[in-house]
Scaffold this active site. Structure first.
Site, mmCIF file in Angstrom:
data_model
loop_
_atom_site.group_PDB
_atom_site.id
_atom_site.type_symbol
_atom_site.label_atom_id
_atom_site.label_comp_id
_atom_site.label_asym_id
_atom_site.label_seq_id
_atom_site.Cartn_x
_atom_site.Cartn_y
_atom_site.Cartn_z
ATOM 1 N N GLY A 1 27.657 -27.439 53.851
ATOM 2 C CA GLY A 1 27.820 -28.742 54.482
ATOM 3 C C GLY A 1 28.622 -29.658 53.581
ATOM 4 N N GLU B 1 33.643 -59.097 61.924
ATOM 5 C CA GLU B 1 33.009 -59.931 60.907
ATOM 6 C C GLU B 1 31.820 -59.255 60.224
ATOM 7 O OE1 GLU B 1 34.240 -62.580 59.706
ATOM 8 O OE2 GLU B 1 35.849 -62.737 61.178
ATOM 9 N N HIS C 1 19.429 -32.527 44.516
ATOM 10 C CA HIS C 1 18.466 -33.595 44.777
ATOM 11 C C HIS C 1 17.093 -33.048 44.435
ATOM 12 C CE1 HIS C 1 16.511 -37.018 46.456
ATOM 13 N NE2 HIS C 1 16.246 -36.521 47.654
ATOM 14 N N ASP D 1 17.009 -31.004 52.817
ATOM 15 C CA ASP D 1 15.718 -31.012 52.127
ATOM 16 C C ASP D 1 14.626 -30.327 52.940
ATOM 17 O OD1 ASP D 1 16.688 -32.453 49.923
ATOM 18 O OD2 ASP D 1 16.246 -34.385 50.854
ATOM 19 N N SER E 1 26.076 -18.762 61.258
ATOM 20 C CA SER E 1 26.477 -20.124 60.898
ATOM 21 C C SER E 1 27.933 -20.402 61.265
ATOM 22 C CB SER E 1 26.283 -20.350 59.401
ATOM 23 O OG SER E 1 26.821 -21.604 59.009
#
Length: 338
Positions: free
Chosen positions: A25, A226, A107, A82, A50
């Site tokens: 990924g 904005e 991570h 995860d 995949s």
């Protein structure tokens, strides 16, 4: 806090190993291609079904089933979401990885919260670029890199830190700076930043501002420009030189409004909620909520995602961005490649 660079890492360490990148990924495609171009022997581990197989092979990478890639590798970097990592480890990695191999992450979620309990013979370390994978790849290609965190959870061989430093350097981190941390610190600060500021805080602020203007009768297009479009200009100025640099670059009227009205939006009540969110992260409550969501079929998450996608700012933004071809010409995310 000490910062390390390419000169502090021995690139030959990771070049002497076979690295399996599990997943292709955002981060997976960046790590795999960066390491390959740094002279590392890389295998990408993917399911045969995949859709990423073709993308990885198109980049000249060797692709194998996850269990085979794990069995051949000296370092296995897990870069799937995860919520999928614990099952992947138990089913495909734990029984196939070599004795004394290294298990790596970008991570610390699953290690810190105990969802993965690695074999005792393994080195377990983290190499976490502080940026999305598409940026990790684009900066590497441009000759730069993204600041990177490393941490060691388990040092079975006595070489875990050296391997992590070498990997980080090969991934471009040593060009920008490598900082040593812990799995706990990376995980908890990362989750907090995502939830309270970078993703949750920023998107909620943008959407609330948009809604306030539209509800008051202003054109949705004006509200979009904005509250969302110009945010990039402000963030770029802060990225370049901090908040003071941004304030130097805006008008005196804007700066006065910033200093007097900003604290009314993000106030002590906001900080109290931030502290509550941090405690939910530290206690593991958020991790349990997220993992339970997936274990029970993940019905709430798609509903939340669908609801957010239907917000008026998305429709207006899609239409306005189609009028600005320069955005698409320099886009960071190209789904056909990554």
């Amino acid at each position: 806090m000490q910062v390390f660079y390419d000169k502090d890492a021995d690139l030959s360490i990771i070049r002497g190993k076979t690295v399996a990148i599990i997943g292709y990924g955002s981060q997976g495609h960046a790590h795999a291609n960066n390491l390959k171009e740094s002279g590392v022997n890389v295998i990408v581990g993917l399911r045969n079904s995949s859709s990423s197989v073709a993308k990885a092979e198109k980049s000249g990478l060797t692709v194998k089933p996850v269990n085979e890639a794990a069995a051949e590798a000296d370092v296995v970097m897990v870069l799937v979401p995860d919520e999928l990592q614990a099952k992947l480890y138990e089913d495909e990695l734990k029984g196939n990885m070599k004795q004394g191999a290294a298990l790596a992450f970008a991570h610390g979620f699953n290690i810190h919260f105990g969802y993965i309990k690695p074999r005792e013979d393994m080195d377990v370390f983290m190499v976490a670029p502080k940026g999305p994978g598409h940026l990790v790849r684009s900066t590497y290609v441009a000759g730069g890199g993204v600041p990177t965190l490393i941490a060691v959870h388990q040092d079975a061989t006595g070489n875990a830190r050296d391997i992590a430093m070498s990997y980080a350097s090969a991934n471009g981190g040593g060009r920008a700076g490598i900082i040593e941390t812990s799995f706990r610190e990376e995980t908890e600060t990362d989750l907090f930043g995502e939830q309270a500021v970078l993703c949750g805080g920023a998107t909620s602020l943008v959407m609330a501002g948009y809604e306030t203007l539209v509800e008051a009768g202003y054109a949705p297009e004006m509200a979009y420009f904005e509250c969302l479009h110009e945010l990039k200009l402000i963030v770029d100025l802060m990225y370049e030189g901090g908040i003071a640099n941004m304030r130097y670059s805006i008008s005196n009227t804007a700066e006065f409004g910033d200093l007097t009205r900003g604290p009314r939006i993000v106030n002590e009540q906001t900080k109290a909620e931030m502290r509550k969110i941090l405690k939910e992260i530290q206690s593991g409550d958020f991790a349990r909520e997220w993992m339970d969501e997936n274990a029970t079929g993940g019905k709430r998450f798609p509903e939340l995602r669908e609801g957010a996608a239907k917000h008026g700012i998305e429709e207006v933004g899609t239409r306005l961005r189609s009028m600005m071809p320069w955005i698409d010409a320099s886009k960071i995310v190209d789904k056909s490649v990554n």
